[in-house]
Design a protein around this motif. Structure first.
Motif, short mmCIF file in Angstrom:
data_model
loop_
_atom_site.label_atom_id
_atom_site.label_comp_id
_atom_site.label_asym_id
_atom_site.label_seq_id
_atom_site.Cartn_x
_atom_site.Cartn_y
_atom_site.Cartn_z
N ALA A 1 10.59 2.65 -17.45
CA ALA A 1 10.87 1.21 -17.48
C ALA A 1 11.13 0.68 -16.07
CB ALA A 1 12.07 0.92 -18.38
N LEU A 2 11.84 1.46 -15.26
CA LEU A 2 12.08 1.07 -13.87
C LEU A 2 10.75 0.99 -13.12
CD1 LEU A 2 13.92 0.49 -11.45
CD2 LEU A 2 14.11 2.98 -11.13
N GLY A 3 9.86 1.93 -13.38
CA GLY A 3 8.54 1.91 -12.75
C GLY A 3 7.79 0.62 -13.08
N ASP A 4 7.88 0.18 -14.35
CA ASP A 4 7.24 -1.08 -14.74
C ASP A 4 7.84 -2.24 -13.96
OD1 ASP A 4 5.69 0.32 -16.56
OD2 ASP A 4 6.93 -0.25 -18.30
N GLN A 5 9.15 -2.27 -13.87
CA GLN A 5 9.82 -3.35 -13.13
C GLN A 5 9.44 -3.34 -11.65
OE1 GLN A 5 11.57 -5.85 -14.53
NE2 GLN A 5 10.88 -4.89 -16.43
N LEU A 6 9.33 -2.15 -11.08
CA LEU A 6 8.94 -2.05 -9.67
C LEU A 6 7.49 -2.49 -9.47
CD1 LEU A 6 10.74 1.27 -8.74
CD2 LEU A 6 11.33 -1.03 -7.97
N ALA A 7 6.64 -2.23 -10.44
CA ALA A 7 5.25 -2.69 -10.34
C ALA A 7 5.20 -4.22 -10.36
CB ALA A 7 4.42 -2.12 -11.49
N THR B 1 0.83 -1.20 0.00
CA THR B 1 0.00 0.00 0.00
C THR B 1 0.86 1.26 0.00
OG1 THR B 1 -1.77 -1.17 1.13
CG2 THR B 1 -1.81 1.23 1.26
N VAL B 2 1.89 1.26 0.82
CA VAL B 2 2.80 2.42 0.86
C VAL B 2 3.55 2.54 -0.46
CG1 VAL B 2 4.84 3.41 1.99
CG2 VAL B 2 3.05 2.34 3.37
N ALA B 3 4.07 1.41 -0.95
CA ALA B 3 4.83 1.44 -2.20
C ALA B 3 3.98 1.92 -3.37
CB ALA B 3 5.40 0.05 -2.50
N GLN B 4 2.71 1.52 -3.40
CA GLN B 4 1.82 1.98 -4.47
C GLN B 4 1.65 3.49 -4.45
OE1 GLN B 4 1.86 -0.44 -6.83
NE2 GLN B 4 -0.12 0.44 -7.26
N GLU B 5 1.59 4.06 -3.26
CA GLU B 5 1.44 5.52 -3.16
C GLU B 5 2.66 6.23 -3.74
OE1 GLU B 5 -1.19 7.39 -2.27
OE2 GLU B 5 -2.28 5.50 -2.15
N VAL B 6 3.84 5.66 -3.53
CA VAL B 6 5.06 6.30 -4.00
C VAL B 6 5.37 5.92 -5.44
CG1 VAL B 6 7.57 6.47 -3.63
CG2 VAL B 6 6.02 6.42 -1.68
N LEU B 7 5.24 4.64 -5.75
CA LEU B 7 5.69 4.15 -7.05
C LEU B 7 4.57 3.96 -8.07
CD1 LEU B 7 8.02 1.34 -5.68
CD2 LEU B 7 8.66 3.67 -6.36
N GLY B 8 3.33 3.91 -7.60
CA GLY B 8 2.21 3.58 -8.47
C GLY B 8 1.95 4.60 -9.56
N ASP B 9 1.03 4.21 -10.43
CA ASP B 9 0.63 5.09 -11.54
C ASP B 9 0.01 6.38 -11.00
OD1 ASP B 9 1.46 3.18 -13.31
OD2 ASP B 9 -0.52 2.27 -13.51
N GLY B 10 -0.04 7.35 -11.83
CA GLY B 10 -0.70 8.59 -11.45
C GLY B 10 0.26 9.58 -10.82
N HIS B 11 -0.11 10.06 -9.66
CA HIS B 11 0.65 11.14 -9.05
C HIS B 11 1.54 10.68 -7.91
CE1 HIS B 11 -1.30 14.13 -11.48
NE2 HIS B 11 -2.45 13.54 -11.24
N GLY B 12 2.03 9.46 -7.97
CA GLY B 12 3.01 8.98 -7.00
C GLY B 12 4.34 9.67 -7.23
#
Length: 172
Positions: A124-130, A76-87
């Motif tokens: 690309a890093l964001g995709d890998q982190l997802a 949940t925390v990671a999604q807020e920082v790394l997730g799509d949108g305004h993270g």
């Protein structure tokens, strides 16, 4: 004619970093020089910037990670920082794209291309982190041998019970 002292270069460079010595030989400014000059040239603009560090909000989210007790809470925390949108990751991507646009507008296409390249690498890093986050959750819920909370329990195939003999009561 006097010969130069053999240790002149050594004494001339006392207290200098390797970068400073190399920059002197190549007649170019050091990175410190460039940063100092930019700070000087931006001295009227700098006070209009926010007073907190740009990374402060990420530090706040990191503190939330320390409080997390489960993989779901970490996710949940990671999604807020790394997730799509305004993270945080999305905002950093937007920052790099905006810097690239500024450079293009100011006739610096080579620098703009480098900003865009890093924005693409960040994407690309964001995709890998997802994928990492999804793998983490899958691993967590797989190890518990139970469905995730809120998911319906799988229906258990029930075999019909053998008919029981009815018990006859005597008539009154």
């Amino acid at each position: 004619m006097s010969l130069p002292h053999p240790d002149f270069a050594l004494y001339d460079n006392v207290g200098r970093t390797t970068e400073q010595i190399t920059a002197q030989r190549e007649a170019r400014p050091t990175a410190d020089d460039l940063h100092r000059w930019a700070a000087h040239d931006a001295r009227e603009f700098a006070p209009s910037l926010p007073t907190e560090d740009a990374g402060q909000s990420i530090s706040d989210w990191t503190r939330h990670l320390y409080r997390a007790r489960t993989a779901a809470e970490v996710h949940t925390v990671a999604q807020e920082v790394l997730g799509d949108g305004h993270g945080g990751l999305g905002e950093l991507h937007l920052f790099l794209e905006t810097a690239a646009e500024w450079c293009e507008h100011n006739q610096e296409p080579a620098i703009a291309a480098r900003y865009r390249q890093h924005a693409e690498e960040l994407s690309a890093l964001g995709d890998q982190l997802a994928y990492l986050g999804e793998d983490h959750l899958a691993s967590t819920y797989r190890h518990t041998d139970r469905p995730a909370p809120g998911q319906p329990m799988p229906a258990v195939a029930m075999t019909p019970a053998a008919p029981t003999a009815s018990i006859r009561r005597p008539a009154r």
